[in-house]
Design an enzyme around this catalytic site. Structure first.
Site, PDB file in Angstrom:
ATOM      1  N   SER A 327       0.751  -1.010  -0.042  1.00 50.01           N
ATOM      2  CA  SER A 327       0.100  -0.181   0.448  1.00 50.01           C
ATOM      3  C   SER A 327       0.565   1.023  -0.078  1.00 50.01           C
ATOM      4  O   SER A 327       0.215   1.959  -0.060  1.00 50.01           O
ATOM      5  CB  SER A 327      -0.886   0.203   1.146  1.00 50.01           C
ATOM      6  OG  SER A 327      -1.902  -1.528   1.538  1.00 50.01           O
ATOM      7  N   ASP A 366     -11.187  -5.956   0.080  1.00 50.63           N
ATOM      8  CA  ASP A 366     -10.905  -5.348   0.281  1.00 50.63           C
ATOM      9  C   ASP A 366     -10.058  -5.803   2.055  1.00 50.63           C
ATOM     10  O   ASP A 366     -10.484  -6.925   2.687  1.00 50.63           O
ATOM     11  CB  ASP A 366     -11.229  -4.259   0.772  1.00 50.63           C
ATOM     12  CG  ASP A 366     -10.897  -2.458   1.577  1.00 50.63           C
ATOM     13  OD1 ASP A 366     -10.839  -2.144   0.015  1.00 50.63           O
ATOM     14  OD2 ASP A 366     -10.096  -2.940   2.314  1.00 50.63           O
ATOM     15  N   HIS A 372     -15.345  -0.197   3.622  1.00 52.72           N
ATOM     16  CA  HIS A 372     -15.096   1.237   3.977  1.00 52.72           C
ATOM     17  C   HIS A 372     -16.397   1.926   3.794  1.00 52.72           C
ATOM     18  O   HIS A 372     -16.063   3.346   4.284  1.00 52.72           O
ATOM     19  CB  HIS A 372     -13.894   1.919   3.847  1.00 52.72           C
ATOM     20  CG  HIS A 372     -12.863   1.124   3.751  1.00 52.72           C
ATOM     21  ND1 HIS A 372     -12.070   1.390   4.996  1.00 52.72           N
ATOM     22  CD2 HIS A 372     -12.018   0.254   3.337  1.00 52.72           C
ATOM     23  CE1 HIS A 372     -10.556   0.540   4.908  1.00 52.72           C
ATOM     24  NE2 HIS A 372     -10.674   0.174   4.043  1.00 52.72           N
ATOM     25  N   CYS A 385      -8.214   2.052   1.085  1.00 58.89           N
ATOM     26  CA  CYS A 385      -8.786   1.256   0.876  1.00 58.89           C
ATOM     27  C   CYS A 385      -8.017   0.724  -0.296  1.00 58.89           C
ATOM     28  O   CYS A 385      -8.049   1.239  -1.156  1.00 58.89           O
ATOM     29  CB  CYS A 385     -10.161   2.361   0.808  1.00 58.89           C
ATOM     30  SG  CYS A 385     -11.736   1.775  -0.226  1.00 58.89           S
TER      31      CYS A 385
END
Lengths: 631, 376
Positions: A327, A366, A372, A385
């Site tokens: 990420s 996710d 989310h 996210c």
């Protein structure tokens, strides 16, 4: 012998005969004397130059004097690599007599290994006449005493002092500085035989290798008169060597210690860059090794210990460890999405907890079960996210994505001033055609967009990309060396590699990255008590694929199969000075294992800056809401 | 030259002591000066060791004593003893063959309790010419075929015995001394020419079948010293380098690097002339050759005045053998001749050579000073 000759002796006749014979012999001797004289004139007059040269070559030996190697210092002048006198036991072959017996004696006296003897024999094979060849380096006081007592049994043995490289901080800097060790036969083919004539050591890795020519210096000479047995009778001429230059690094030992200590007991890497210059403030790869062991030749057991260790201490993770960035690339992807208009700053998408490609039942999950909710670009970065980015990836397509990320240096070497850096992988359809001879599939974009799949980055690349984010598109070149002797080196020029449509997109990303460390962000715990504004992003790199429908339960996964934890950050967020990347192998969570290290590193650097002004306490002590561990 | 020699102090008017001691004053003066100067060379060549010089000086004094003794033995007595000395020498050579000491791979030395070690071959350098001179003394000259044949046998026996030791150098020198007697006896030129023609194939046979390996190696090394740089060729390479690097004026006394830094082996014995040439250059070599010429010239001049066959043949032969020694030595050190282990007369360190040489000078003096003073 004429017949007519009478038996009676004729004295007068004999006298005449002798006179004529003596006259002849005198002339003959005169002729031979002239031959001798001619020979002398030939040797001493005609060929004088030739024989004078032979005679001079006999007696005059030019012996090199090795220059002292330059020191390596941190930015505050702390010595990181120095030269220490050390005693070595050398042997002159011509004076040793029975070499086998001598070696056997020494082996039993000093308890040398067979390996030492074997290596010495190799040196012996290619040694020059009368060269003093090292058998055993770094004699202890006890060994010196043993040699002294047994002197009479050791013909040709000499105790010599030489300066040997010493790294006082050992493991702490092993992967940054590298080390020197003995010049081997292969080096000799490449080296300048003149300048390295008296040198025994050469930079093998790291800064020591890269700056070899600067650190080495120029060889000096001593012309000596020796006798036929090589003993020096007098010094005829001497040209002093020119010592190598001292290197001042950008590295800051406090920051380096924070990085190294943060990684203590783990496998991982930390790189911290000065965002303005690209200067490397900290560069750690753990576990490290003791470079001092390599200098005079590492012993077999020591080498095997390092080579066979499961944690691979010799492996420079910071420049050669290629990890999925996870990420941590999301801020860059988000910026690209804004730039290309894939998403507007206001666009929100609904996140049900998974993403599906049109016409495909495969669920891209996710990290947060249930999703989310409504997510815009800020929230997508702050909460990391995945579904938002799956959508971005799908809409943008791999090649646009790769083109944009290329501006952050992914897939390219950073140009750091130490050798052997790897370039990572920035996947694109062209890359895949070339590397794997396969077409690109849309689903692959979905994993690449969250830093998985084929994408790989080194910790150094991640730090450099973070600096580019901090500098709003200006890329710096990571650099160790700041000054040579007293001259500052100009930092490599910054290059503008990322340009976005509207400058406020940068603000949005900065704000979102700051949010990561604030309540509600994935690294909010680490953000507590910050005395400056810090922008960051957590990341987690999957080590083991998870089957569809299965859940990841870290307690059930062997430590080696746990995810790698990543964190990237820059600070202060409003006027960045430092960019950091942290990777902890199998650290599981970027927020809990990697982010605190980054915080410690930035603290170590920023808080001691003379112009540092702490934030107002109100902001610094904002209450933090508990946040779920990311992914 | 001979005018000069006659003018030497004391030569025209011999002093009383010289007459009484049967000494030829000019030759004695020349030899004494020469020996003093050679000690200076030895000091440099022997690594500036006073000890070496002193020991050599003692040997020289011994040599002078031997010279004095021989000068006082009338030639007639010498002639009478010649065959017996020769036979005794042969016996010693046989003794060497059976009881000799082996040193450096050759059996040359005889250790006689009380007398110490000595080389019987050294005696032959004197006793062979004496024997031949004795032999020709009774016979008409030039010699007949049969006399020549016997003379050759007299030469070959000791020469072969010495060559067998093996000591090629000395055997050749002894042979040269013997052949010189035959030459001075009046060997016909036709025979000399014929011998030269025969010599070449004989030399080849010697080289191929008779010489020992190390001797053959020496000859080969002589032909190409570079072929065996660190082995047998080393000496000659270093000695020619020493001589050549001396140049015209030399490096100066005690400044020869080749010898002082020990690159030159045998620098104070057989190769001493290289040290001299290195330190004193071509000029020094010319002076050295002139000094030798003065000694030999004086000896030959005395030989010409000798009064009977034995004296004439012996004196002239001994005079010329002195030249042979110095020519072979300088020739081998400067790379003109193979290395055969011949010392430089009167200069090289070592006792045997000095004593033999001085004995020869003593014999020449005896021959000269025992002349009957009849107007010629």
């Amino acid at each position: 012998m004429r017949r007519s000759f009478t038996q009676i002796k004729d004295n007068q006749r004999e006298t005449r005969l002798l006179q004529s014979r003596v006259t002849f012999m005198t002339a003959f001797m005169g002729l031979l004397a002239l031959v001798l004289l001619a020979r002398m004139i030939h040797l001493q007059v005609v060929r004088y130059d030739h024989y004078a040269t032979i005679s001079d070559e006999n007696r005059i030996q030019t012996s090199p004097i090795a220059p002292n190697r330059g020191l390596i210092l941190d930015r505050n002048g702390i010595v990181l690599a120095e030269n220490r006198p050390s005693f070595s036991l050398n042997i002159i072959k011509e004076q040793a007599g029975d070499m086998d017996r001598l070696l056997a004696t020494l082996q039993s006296l000093l308890k040398l290994g067979d390996e030492d003897i074997r290596r010495f024999r190799e040196r012996l094979r290619r040694g020059r006449p009368l060269e003093s060849l090292p058998l055993h380096a770094r004699l202890t006081d006890e060994e010196l005493a043993i040699v002294a007592v047994n002197r009479h049994r050791l013909p040709g043995v000499r105790i010599e002092t030489e300066l040997v490289r010493y790294y006082p901080h050992a493991e702490l800097l092993s992967h940054a500085l590298g080390y020197v060790n003995r010049i081997n036969e292969k080096d000799l083919e490449l080296l300048d035989p003149v300048n390295y004539d008296g040198t025994h050591y050469i930079g093998r890795t790291g800064v020591e290798r890269q700056y070899e020519s600067v650190l080495h210096g120029r060889v000096g000479y001593q012309q000596v008169e020796t006798n036929a047995y090589g003993r020096i009778m007098r010094v005829l001429d001497r040209v002093d060597p020119q010592p190598g230059s001292n290197l001042g690094l950008y590295l800051d030992m406090d920051t380096q210690k924070a990085a190294f200590d943060g990684l203590a007991g783990r496998r991982g890497a930390v790189v911290a860059l000065d965002t303005l210059t690209g200067g490397i403030l900290a560069f750690a790869s753990t576990p490290g090794f003791d470079p001092n062991l390599f200098v005079t030749g590492i012993s077999g057991p020591d080498y095997r210990y390092y080579a066979d260790h499961p944690d691979r201490p010799l492996y420079n993770r910071a420049i050669q460890g290629q990890y999925p960035p996870g990420s941590t690339i999301k801020p860059m992807v988000a910026l690209g999405a804004l730039h290309y208009g894939t998403m507007s700053p206001e666009t929100s998408i609904a996140d049900p907890g998974f993403f599906r490609l049109p016409g495909d039942s495969h669920q891209y999950r996710d990290w947060k079960k249930g999703g989310h909710g409504m997510v815009d670009v800020r929230r997508a970065v702050i909460q990391s996210c995945d579904t938002y980015f799956y959508t971005v990836g799908h809409r943008m397509g791999i090649d646009k994505l790769a083109g944009f990320l290329g501006g952050f240096g992914l897939g390219q070497k950073t140009g750091i001033d130490i050798p052997n850096e790897l370039s990572g992988v920035l996947p694109s359809s062209a890359w895949k055609r070339k590397a794997l001879r396969q077409p690109w599939y849309g689903g692959e974009t979905i994993s690449v967009v969250i830093g998985q799949g084929y994408m790989l980055m080194t910790p150094l690349q991640l730090a450099a990309a973070t600096a580019t984010l901090a500098n709003r598109g200006f890329t710096v070149t990571p650099t160790f060396v700041r000054r040579i002797d007293d001259a500052d080196l100009p930092p490599p020029p910054r290059r503008r590699t990322v340009v976005v449509d509207k400058p406020e997109y940068w603000d949005i990303i900065d704000e979102a990255m700051e949010g990561v460390l604030q309540p509600g962000g994935t690294a909010s715990q680490v953000g507590r008590g910050l005395q400056y504004r810090m922008a960051g992003k957590t990341g987690t790199a999957q080590v083991k694929g998870i089957a569809q429908g299965a859940t990841y339960r870290e307690s059930e996964v062997a430590e080696r199969h746990r995810d790698h934890a990543l964190f990237m950050a820059f600070a202060p967020a409003d006027s960045p000075r430092i960019a950091v990347s942290v990777i902890v192998e199998n650290g599981a969570h970027g927020s809990t294992t990697a982010a605190p290290i980054a915080r410690a590193v930035v603290d170590a650097w920023l808080l001691k800056q003379p112009d540092f002004v702490p934030l107002a306490p109100a902001t610094a002590t904002a209450p933090a809401a508990p946040v779920e561990a990311e992914e | 030259m001979s005018d000069f020699l006659r003018q030497l102090p004391g030569s025209s008017q011999r002093s009383r002591w010289a007459r009484y001691l049967h000494v030829d004053q000019p030759l004695l003066t020349l030899l004494a000066l020469f020996c003093l100067l050679s000690l200076l060379v030895l000091y440099s060549a022997g690594g500036e060791s006073l000890d070496t010089v002193l020991r050599q000086a003692v040997r020289m004094l011994m040599g002078f004593a031997v010279m004095l003794v021989l000068a006082n033995i009338p030639p007639r007595t010498l002639r009478f003893w010649s065959p017996w000395i020769f036979l005794g020498g042969l016996a010693l050579l046989f003794a060497v063959m059976f009881f000799g000491e082996i040193s450096k791979g050759a059996q040359r030395w005889l250790d006689i309790p009380g007398l110490g070690r000595f080389q019987p071959s050294e005696i032959m350098k004197l006793s062979l010419p004496m024997m031949l001179a004795w032999y020709f003394h009774e016979r008409p000259l030039p010699p007949r075929w049969s006399h020549l044949g016997i003379a050759m046998v007299i030469i070959m026996v000791p020469v072969l015995l010495i060559a067998e030791q093996p000591d090629l150098g000395t055997s050749l020198l002894v042979a040269a001394a013997g052949l010189l007697v035959v030459f001075f006896a009046g060997l016909s030129w036709r025979l000399i020419g014929g011998a030269v023609v025969v010599f070449i194939p004989v030399a080849w046979v010697l080289f191929e079948y008779v010489l020992h390996d190390y001797q053959r190696q020496r000859v080969l090394t002589f032909l190409d010293p570079e072929a065996d740089k660190l082995g047998a060729g080393w000496n000659v390479i270093q000695s020619t380098a020493a001589i050549g690097s001396g140049g015209i004026t030399g490096k100066g006394w005690l400044n020869g690097t080749q010898s002082h830094l020990e690159f030159l082996p045998e620098s104070h014995t057989d190769f001493i002339v290289a040290v001299y040439a290195e330190e004193f250059g071509t000029i020094g070599m010319v002076l050295l050759l002139l000094a030798y010429a003065a000694i030999i010239g004086r000896c030959l001049w005395m030989s010409l005045q000798a009064q009977d066959t034995f004296n004439r043949l012996l004196a002239s032969t001994l005079s010329v053998t002195f030249f042979v020694y110095l020519f072979v030595n300088i020739g081998m050190v400067s790379g003109l001749l193979p290395v055969v282990g011949v010392p430089l007369p009167l200069v090289s360190y070592g006792g045997t050579s000095i004593v033999t040489l001085m004995a020869a000078f003593g014999i020449i003096m005896s021959i000269h000073t025992h002349r009957k003073m009849t107007g010629r």
